[in-house]
Write a protein that holds these residues in place. Structure first.
Motif, PDB file in Angstrom:
ATOM      1  N   ASP A  22      -7.088 -27.495   4.902  1.00 51.78           N
ATOM      2  CA  ASP A  22      -7.626 -26.137   4.973  1.00 51.78           C
ATOM      3  C   ASP A  22      -6.631 -25.143   5.571  1.00 51.78           C
ATOM      4  OD1 ASP A  22     -10.454 -26.645   4.113  1.00 51.78           O
ATOM      5  OD2 ASP A  22     -10.382 -27.977   5.859  1.00 51.78           O
ATOM      6  N   THR A  23      -5.888 -25.589   6.585  1.00 51.83           N
ATOM      7  CA  THR A  23      -4.975 -24.712   7.304  1.00 51.83           C
ATOM      8  C   THR A  23      -3.711 -25.466   7.679  1.00 51.83           C
ATOM      9  OG1 THR A  23      -6.859 -23.532   8.275  1.00 51.83           O
ATOM     10  CG2 THR A  23      -4.722 -23.203   9.331  1.00 51.83           C
ATOM     11  N   ILE A  24      -2.592 -24.797   7.519  1.00 48.01           N
ATOM     12  CA  ILE A  24      -1.316 -25.273   8.054  1.00 48.01           C
ATOM     13  C   ILE A  24      -0.968 -24.289   9.159  1.00 48.01           C
ATOM     14  CG2 ILE A  24       1.126 -25.735   7.630  1.00 48.01           C
ATOM     15  CD1 ILE A  24       0.347 -25.962   4.611  1.00 48.01           C
ATOM     16  N   ALA A  25      -0.710 -24.791  10.361  1.00 43.93           N
ATOM     17  CA  ALA A  25      -0.435 -23.923  11.495  1.00 43.93           C
ATOM     18  C   ALA A  25       0.852 -24.331  12.189  1.00 43.93           C
ATOM     19  CB  ALA A  25      -1.598 -23.964  12.483  1.00 43.93           C
ATOM     20  N   CYS A  26       1.645 -23.328  12.506  1.00 45.69           N
ATOM     21  CA  CYS A  26       2.916 -23.498  13.222  1.00 45.69           C
ATOM     22  C   CYS A  26       2.715 -23.037  14.659  1.00 45.69           C
ATOM     23  CB  CYS A  26       3.994 -22.671  12.543  1.00 45.69           C
ATOM     24  SG  CYS A  26       5.592 -22.674  13.398  1.00 45.69           S
ATOM     25  N   LEU A  27       3.071 -23.872  15.616  1.00 42.75           N
ATOM     26  CA  LEU A  27       2.894 -23.583  17.043  1.00 42.75           C
ATOM     27  C   LEU A  27       4.241 -23.529  17.746  1.00 42.75           C
ATOM     28  CD1 LEU A  27       0.836 -23.511  19.526  1.00 42.75           C
ATOM     29  CD2 LEU A  27       1.417 -25.941  19.743  1.00 42.75           C
ATOM     30  N   SER A  28       4.418 -22.502  18.575  1.00 43.84           N
ATOM     31  CA  SER A  28       5.612 -22.421  19.388  1.00 43.84           C
ATOM     32  C   SER A  28       5.305 -21.701  20.693  1.00 43.84           C
ATOM     33  CB  SER A  28       6.726 -21.676  18.642  1.00 43.84           C
ATOM     34  OG  SER A  28       7.926 -21.716  19.382  1.00 43.84           O
ATOM     35  N   VAL A  29       6.071 -22.027  21.729  1.00 48.15           N
ATOM     36  CA  VAL A  29       5.944 -21.330  23.004  1.00 48.15           C
ATOM     37  C   VAL A  29       6.777 -20.051  22.885  1.00 48.15           C
ATOM     38  CG1 VAL A  29       6.266 -21.447  25.508  1.00 48.15           C
ATOM     39  CG2 VAL A  29       5.582 -23.498  24.243  1.00 48.15           C
ATOM     40  N   ASN A  30       6.205 -19.104  22.200  1.00 43.50           N
ATOM     41  CA  ASN A  30       6.740 -17.758  22.015  1.00 43.50           C
ATOM     42  C   ASN A  30       5.537 -16.828  22.094  1.00 43.50           C
ATOM     43  OD1 ASN A  30       8.888 -19.224  19.760  1.00 43.50           O
ATOM     44  ND2 ASN A  30       9.733 -17.837  21.266  1.00 43.50           N
ATOM     45  N   ASP A  31       5.785 -15.521  22.132  1.00 40.47           N
ATOM     46  CA  ASP A  31       4.658 -14.596  22.120  1.00 40.47           C
ATOM     47  C   ASP A  31       4.241 -14.286  20.688  1.00 40.47           C
ATOM     48  OD1 ASP A  31       5.956 -12.012  21.174  1.00 40.47           O
ATOM     49  OD2 ASP A  31       7.153 -12.388  22.975  1.00 40.47           O
ATOM     50  N   ALA A  32       3.071 -13.698  20.533  1.00 40.77           N
ATOM     51  CA  ALA A  32       2.511 -13.419  19.209  1.00 40.77           C
ATOM     52  C   ALA A  32       3.382 -12.461  18.412  1.00 40.77           C
ATOM     53  CB  ALA A  32       1.095 -12.864  19.348  1.00 40.77           C
ATOM     54  N   PHE A  33       4.044 -11.525  19.080  1.00 42.85           N
ATOM     55  CA  PHE A  33       4.900 -10.569  18.380  1.00 42.85           C
ATOM     56  C   PHE A  33       6.095 -11.274  17.739  1.00 42.85           C
ATOM     57  CE2 PHE A  33       2.614  -8.149  21.575  1.00 42.85           C
ATOM     58  CZ  PHE A  33       2.125  -7.087  20.824  1.00 42.85           C
ATOM     59  N   VAL A  34       6.695 -12.193  18.488  1.00 42.20           N
ATOM     60  CA  VAL A  34       7.835 -12.958  17.967  1.00 42.20           C
ATOM     61  C   VAL A  34       7.379 -13.857  16.815  1.00 42.20           C
ATOM     62  CG1 VAL A  34       9.496 -14.792  18.519  1.00 42.20           C
ATOM     63  CG2 VAL A  34       9.187 -12.875  20.083  1.00 42.20           C
ATOM     64  N   MET A  35       6.264 -14.551  16.995  1.00 38.11           N
ATOM     65  CA  MET A  35       5.772 -15.435  15.936  1.00 38.11           C
ATOM     66  C   MET A  35       5.410 -14.643  14.685  1.00 38.11           C
ATOM     67  SD  MET A  35       6.135 -18.508  16.945  1.00 38.11           S
ATOM     68  CE  MET A  35       5.099 -19.508  15.881  1.00 38.11           C
ATOM     69  N   GLY A  36       4.821 -13.466  14.858  1.00 36.51           N
ATOM     70  CA  GLY A  36       4.495 -12.621  13.716  1.00 36.51           C
ATOM     71  C   GLY A  36       5.733 -12.149  12.988  1.00 36.51           C
ATOM     72  N   ALA A  37       6.741 -11.709  13.736  1.00 35.08           N
ATOM     73  CA  ALA A  37       7.988 -11.239  13.125  1.00 35.08           C
ATOM     74  C   ALA A  37       8.702 -12.379  12.412  1.00 35.08           C
ATOM     75  CB  ALA A  37       8.896 -10.627  14.195  1.00 35.08           C
ATOM     76  N   TRP A  38       8.689 -13.563  13.015  1.00 40.23           N
ATOM     77  CA  TRP A  38       9.337 -14.712  12.393  1.00 40.23           C
ATOM     78  C   TRP A  38       8.633 -15.081  11.098  1.00 40.23           C
ATOM     79  CZ3 TRP A  38       8.825 -20.436  13.992  1.00 40.23           C
ATOM     80  CH2 TRP A  38       9.838 -21.202  13.395  1.00 40.23           C
ATOM     81  N   GLY A  39       7.312 -15.153  11.140  1.00 46.84           N
ATOM     82  CA  GLY A  39       6.546 -15.452   9.931  1.00 46.84           C
ATOM     83  C   GLY A  39       6.819 -14.449   8.826  1.00 46.84           C
ATOM     84  N   ASN A  40       6.875 -13.176   9.173  1.00 47.33           N
ATOM     85  CA  ASN A  40       7.193 -12.139   8.181  1.00 47.33           C
ATOM     86  C   ASN A  40       8.590 -12.305   7.612  1.00 47.33           C
ATOM     87  OD1 ASN A  40       4.681 -10.919   8.445  1.00 47.33           O
ATOM     88  ND2 ASN A  40       5.406  -9.410   9.935  1.00 47.33           N
ATOM     89  N   SER A  41       9.542 -12.677   8.460  1.00 42.27           N
ATOM     90  CA  SER A  41      10.944 -12.776   8.016  1.00 42.27           C
ATOM     91  C   SER A  41      11.179 -13.923   7.039  1.00 42.27           C
ATOM     92  CB  SER A  41      11.885 -12.909   9.217  1.00 42.27           C
ATOM     93  OG  SER A  41      11.843 -14.214   9.762  1.00 42.27           O
ATOM     94  N   VAL A  42      10.329 -14.949   7.095  1.00 44.86           N
ATOM     95  CA  VAL A  42      10.507 -16.106   6.204  1.00 44.86           C
ATOM     96  C   VAL A  42       9.437 -16.189   5.122  1.00 44.86           C
ATOM     97  CG1 VAL A  42      11.781 -17.480   7.901  1.00 44.86           C
ATOM     98  CG2 VAL A  42       9.297 -17.687   7.771  1.00 44.86           C
ATOM     99  N   GLY A  43       8.546 -15.207   5.086  1.00 43.85           N
ATOM    100  CA  GLY A  43       7.527 -15.178   4.041  1.00 43.85           C
ATOM    101  C   GLY A  43       6.403 -16.178   4.238  1.00 43.85           C
ATOM    102  N   ALA A  44       5.998 -16.422   5.478  1.00 47.99           N
ATOM    103  CA  ALA A  44       4.906 -17.368   5.739  1.00 47.99           C
ATOM    104  C   ALA A  44       3.600 -16.875   5.127  1.00 47.99           C
ATOM    105  CB  ALA A  44       4.741 -17.596   7.239  1.00 47.99           C
TER     106      ALA A  44
END
Length: 160
Positions: free
Chosen positions: A70-92
């Motif tokens: 149902d869901t694939i989730a990526c977890l990291s000890v980063n803040d939501a802004f960094v995770m959002g920007a990273w996801g956007n940069s790679v087309g998640a």
């Protein structure tokens, strides 16, 4: 103690970027009644994480869905802004949910933290992947330090 196969995912609040703002994601809602592949990694924009780990799950997202995930989730000890920007940069996009564990509390609850202070990164998440069904860990793959094999999308896809 490290979480193990058969254990229930601990209750926690993670964060994701949604519509330009951080949004709380409760583990009970994320995992309850669903089949979820959760993979964790040391950090957004880091070499192996950006070149191999996250892109593999994006590439095979449809194959996971065909196997009932149902869901694939990526977890990291980063803040939501960094995770959002990273996801956007790679087309998640909607393929991989980008989850921030900003203080590392959930990572510690899982027993999957690592000390990356010698790299100037503080406490981080070990590289791992797990298959969770209705909040219970069915498969858990934790990498040896510096390795990238058992948490790769291709490897986990064979376990689903």
């Amino acid at each position: 103690m490290t979480i193990a196969t058969g254990d229930k995912i601990p209750s926690a609040t993670l964060m994701e970027m949604r519509d330009g703002a951080p949004r709380a994601v409760k583990t009970e809602e994320l995992f309850g009644g669903k089949k979820v592949v959760l993979f964790g990694l040391p950090g957004a924009f880091t070499p192996t994480c950006s070149a191999k780990h996250l892109p593999g799950f994006i590439q095979y997202a449809e194959a996971f869905r065909e196997k009932g995930v149902d869901t694939i989730a990526c977890l990291s000890v980063n803040d939501a802004f960094v995770m959002g920007a990273w996801g956007n940069s790679v087309g998640a996009g909607d393929k991989v949910l980008m989850l921030a564990d900003g203080n590392g509390d959930f990572t510690k609850e899982l027993g999957l933290e690592m000390d990356a202070t010698k790299y100037g990164m503080g406490s981080r998440c070990q590289r791992f992947a797990m298959v969770v069904e209705d909040g219970v860990v069915k498969k858990l793959n934790v990498e040896e330090p510096g390795a990238f094999q058992v948490s790769a999308a291709e490897y986990v896809l064979k376990q689903v």
